[in-house]
Scaffold this motif. Structure first.
Motif, mmCIF file in Angstrom:
data_model
loop_
_atom_site.group_PDB
_atom_site.id
_atom_site.type_symbol
_atom_site.label_atom_id
_atom_site.label_comp_id
_atom_site.label_asym_id
_atom_site.label_seq_id
_atom_site.Cartn_x
_atom_site.Cartn_y
_atom_site.Cartn_z
ATOM 1 N N PRO A 163 -56.328 53.038 -37.039
ATOM 2 C CA PRO A 163 -56.190 54.494 -36.969
ATOM 3 C C PRO A 163 -56.864 55.200 -38.139
ATOM 4 O O PRO A 163 -56.946 54.660 -39.252
ATOM 5 C CB PRO A 163 -54.672 54.717 -37.004
ATOM 6 C CG PRO A 163 -54.068 53.402 -36.645
ATOM 7 C CD PRO A 163 -55.029 52.370 -37.126
ATOM 8 N N ALA A 221 -50.578 62.366 -27.580
ATOM 9 C CA ALA A 221 -51.474 61.342 -28.133
ATOM 10 C C ALA A 221 -52.018 60.434 -27.042
ATOM 11 O O ALA A 221 -51.323 60.095 -26.081
ATOM 12 C CB ALA A 221 -50.735 60.515 -29.178
ATOM 13 N N ASP A 240 -46.690 58.437 -34.533
ATOM 14 C CA ASP A 240 -47.601 58.426 -33.383
ATOM 15 C C ASP A 240 -46.826 58.478 -32.074
ATOM 16 O O ASP A 240 -47.205 59.179 -31.122
ATOM 17 C CB ASP A 240 -48.483 57.171 -33.398
ATOM 18 C CG ASP A 240 -49.424 57.111 -34.589
ATOM 19 O OD1 ASP A 240 -49.806 58.185 -35.091
ATOM 20 O OD2 ASP A 240 -49.758 55.996 -35.011
ATOM 21 N N ILE A 247 -49.929 51.291 -34.722
ATOM 22 C CA ILE A 247 -49.274 52.530 -34.313
ATOM 23 C C ILE A 247 -48.015 52.735 -35.144
ATOM 24 O O ILE A 247 -47.310 51.777 -35.505
ATOM 25 C CB ILE A 247 -48.969 52.478 -32.802
ATOM 26 C CG1 ILE A 247 -48.646 53.862 -32.261
ATOM 27 C CG2 ILE A 247 -47.861 51.486 -32.482
ATOM 28 C CD1 ILE A 247 -48.771 53.944 -30.744
ATOM 29 N N TRP A 300 -53.997 56.708 -26.696
ATOM 30 C CA TRP A 300 -54.272 55.527 -27.507
ATOM 31 C C TRP A 300 -55.307 54.592 -26.869
ATOM 32 O O TRP A 300 -56.345 54.330 -27.457
ATOM 33 C CB TRP A 300 -52.968 54.770 -27.773
ATOM 34 C CG TRP A 300 -51.963 55.609 -28.494
ATOM 35 C CD1 TRP A 300 -52.147 56.278 -29.674
ATOM 36 C CD2 TRP A 300 -50.634 55.902 -28.065
ATOM 37 N NE1 TRP A 300 -51.014 56.971 -30.013
ATOM 38 C CE2 TRP A 300 -50.057 56.756 -29.057
ATOM 39 C CE3 TRP A 300 -49.864 55.538 -26.972
ATOM 40 C CZ2 TRP A 300 -48.759 57.237 -28.973
ATOM 41 C CZ3 TRP A 300 -48.555 56.014 -26.887
ATOM 42 C CH2 TRP A 300 -48.020 56.852 -27.876
#
Length: 503
Positions: free
Chosen positions: A112, A33, A27, A23, A35
């Motif tokens: 990611p 967002a 982010d 991360i 996760w």
């Protein structure tokens, strides 16, 4: 324990004891967002709000899931905003240290989308290699000799998974797995070098190092010569014999041959200093810290570790690897200041300091490599304490006579993340090695010691392209950092391997 690193799709990855999520600070600023899981995401944002986790490099936040997720722990690892190969390798190392704290055996590392998309200046293979190296190298622990044997922590299975379940680029899994395989090979070469360097002086003598090389040669089908003290005398290896004559453990010149391109006229000469213990000889070192002189064969370990990688990859190159190995001990037989010795190439050297011994064995090592066909030379050595004054523990010092070869070494070091800094080699520095009694003396004095030490070695390169790497500051650490542990680091294994494999 056998370990398995692989790339898998999110659908087939299955459950794991721990999930690692890379991360960035960007982010964390995105309030929409998602996760891992809503409550866990909220907990991470709370850490961020308090300034406890910012998503910066070398930061990790371990959150126990308490039944909110199938994994027992979620580890958020910061990668910073500018992600390059060094950043990915560092992220792998940071994750490994967090995993060691919770002793996780099965792990899922979520990568990611932005890390694997184009435009970052690296390929999928390079990204997975860097992450794998960081994970594997940071997990390594030096094993102490204890009455009750201690086991190293290892991850039994780690799966790399694309975070968020996004669409994978075509052929990405194959590329990722190829990088994993290369990263594992490079890490194993480094770990072998670390284990060898960490051996106590009474556990590793020149004969023992030769036996290790012989076993490796059998494993990888290398040709090997082990030159004992009598054959060394016949071949005129005055530098090797002079350094080793004070010890009850006689010196050896180890020569390993790899021919991956028999029709090519070019041959790499890799020379590693193999002083298995260095007291300084008659010019005795201070007692404090002398135990770290088990590391004075770190250059030899680097060459051996790189050859292990070569033996697995089998690149289309030719290599002659030379390891001059000896113990530098004080005794009634030891060489002494004022002695004049004749080197293998005929040069006569006035010994002004017996603690400047590495350059003497390397001089004969370079001559040995040249006489066996080497056309370009790279030597690696824990040569001078002066390199610590110049560069600290942050970079390996380099001296060269060829800018083209130096550029190749620099490019290899950029791939490996092992910093190399070139020092000047002005003709004026060579004057410091002028002797009143011989062709040259083995120490140019206190000033510019790393440069003059390197230039002494270069006097034996016979005008061939040559680079000298002084790892005295980077081969053995008194504290751990990133993917390098306290003790032996195995530095330059991966740089040499990147250099000769040319990938």
């Amino acid at each position: 324990m056998t370990t398995s690193f692989t790339y898998e799709s999110a659908a087939s990855a299955g459950s794991a004891e721990a999930i690692v999520r890379l991360i960035s600070p960007t982010d964390l600023k995105d309030q929409t967002a998602q996760w891992v899981q809503p409550q866990i995401d909220i907990a991470l944002r709370a850490c961020h709000a308090k300034g406890l986790f910012k998503g910066e490099q070398e930061q990790a936040e371990i959150i126990a899931t308490l039944g909110l997720h199938s994994a027992n722990h979620i580890i958020f690892v910061g990668i910073g905003n500018a992600v390059g190969l060094a950043g990915l390798r560092l992220a792998g190392a940071t994750a490994a240290k967090a995993l060691k704290r919770i002793k996780a055996q099965t792990v899922q590392l979520q990568v990611p989308q932005e890390v694997i998309d184009g435009g970052n200046g690296y390929s999928a293979e390079q990204a997975s290699q860097a992450l794998t190296e960081g994970l594997k190298l940071a997990i390594y622990d030096r094993l102490p000799e204890l009455r009750n044997e201690k086991q190293r922590y290892e991850i039994s299975k780690l799966s790399f998974v694309l975070a968020g379940g996004g669409a994978e680029p075509s052929g990405y899994a194959e590329k990722w797995n190829a990088g994993i395989a290369r990263g594992e090979l490079f890490a194993e070469g480094v770990k072998a070098a670390r284990d060898l360097t960490n051996l106590a002086g009474n556990r590793l003598t020149p004969e023992g190092l030769a036996a290790y090389a012989e076993n490796m040669a059998r494993e990888y089908d290398f040709d090997i010569e082990v030159i004992d003290e009598w054959t060394a005398a016949e071949q005129g290896m005055g530098g090797l014999l002079g350094v080793g004559q004070g010890s009850a453990n006689p010196p050896r010149m180890i020569v390993l041959h790899y021919k991956g391109a028999p029709d090519d006229n070019e041959t790499w000469g890799l020379i590693g200093k193999g002083i298995t213990f260095d007291t300084g000889g008659i010019s005795l070192k201070k007692a404090a810290g002398m135990e770290e002189m088990i590391s004075d064969m770190g250059g030899a370990a680097a060459v051996i570790g790189a050859l292990r990688i070569v033996g697995e990859i089998k690149p289309a190159v030719n290599i002659v690897a030379v390891i001059p190995t000896a113990e530098n001990m004080p005794s009634d037989r030891a060489f002494k200041p004022g002695d004049i010795i004749t080197m293998m190439n005929g040069l006569k050297v006035e010994v002004v300091n017996t603690d400047a011994e590495g350059r003497l064995v390397l001089g004969d090592g370079l001559t040995t490599a040249i006489r066996r066909g080497a056309t370009k030379l790279v030597d690696v050595a824990t040569l001078t304490g002066a390199v610590l004054s110049a560069l600290g523990i942050e970079a390996t010092g380099a001296v060269t006579n060829d800018e083209s070869l130096m550029e190749q070494v620099k490019q290899a070091s950029e791939k490996s993340g092992e910093r190399v800094w070139q020092l000047p080699a002005y003709p004026e520095y060579k004057k410091q090695l002028t002797s009143d009694a011989a062709d040259l003396k083995n120490s140019g004095g206190r000033y510019a010691g790393t440069i003059t030490g390197g230039l002494f070695v270069g006097a034996f390169a016979e005008e061939l392209p040559w680079v000298h790497l002084d790892i005295a500051g980077t081969a053995f650490l008194d504290r751990s950092r990133s993917w390098e542990p306290k003790g032996a680091t195995g530095v330059m294994v991966r740089t040499l391997a990147e250099l000769v494999t040319g990938e």
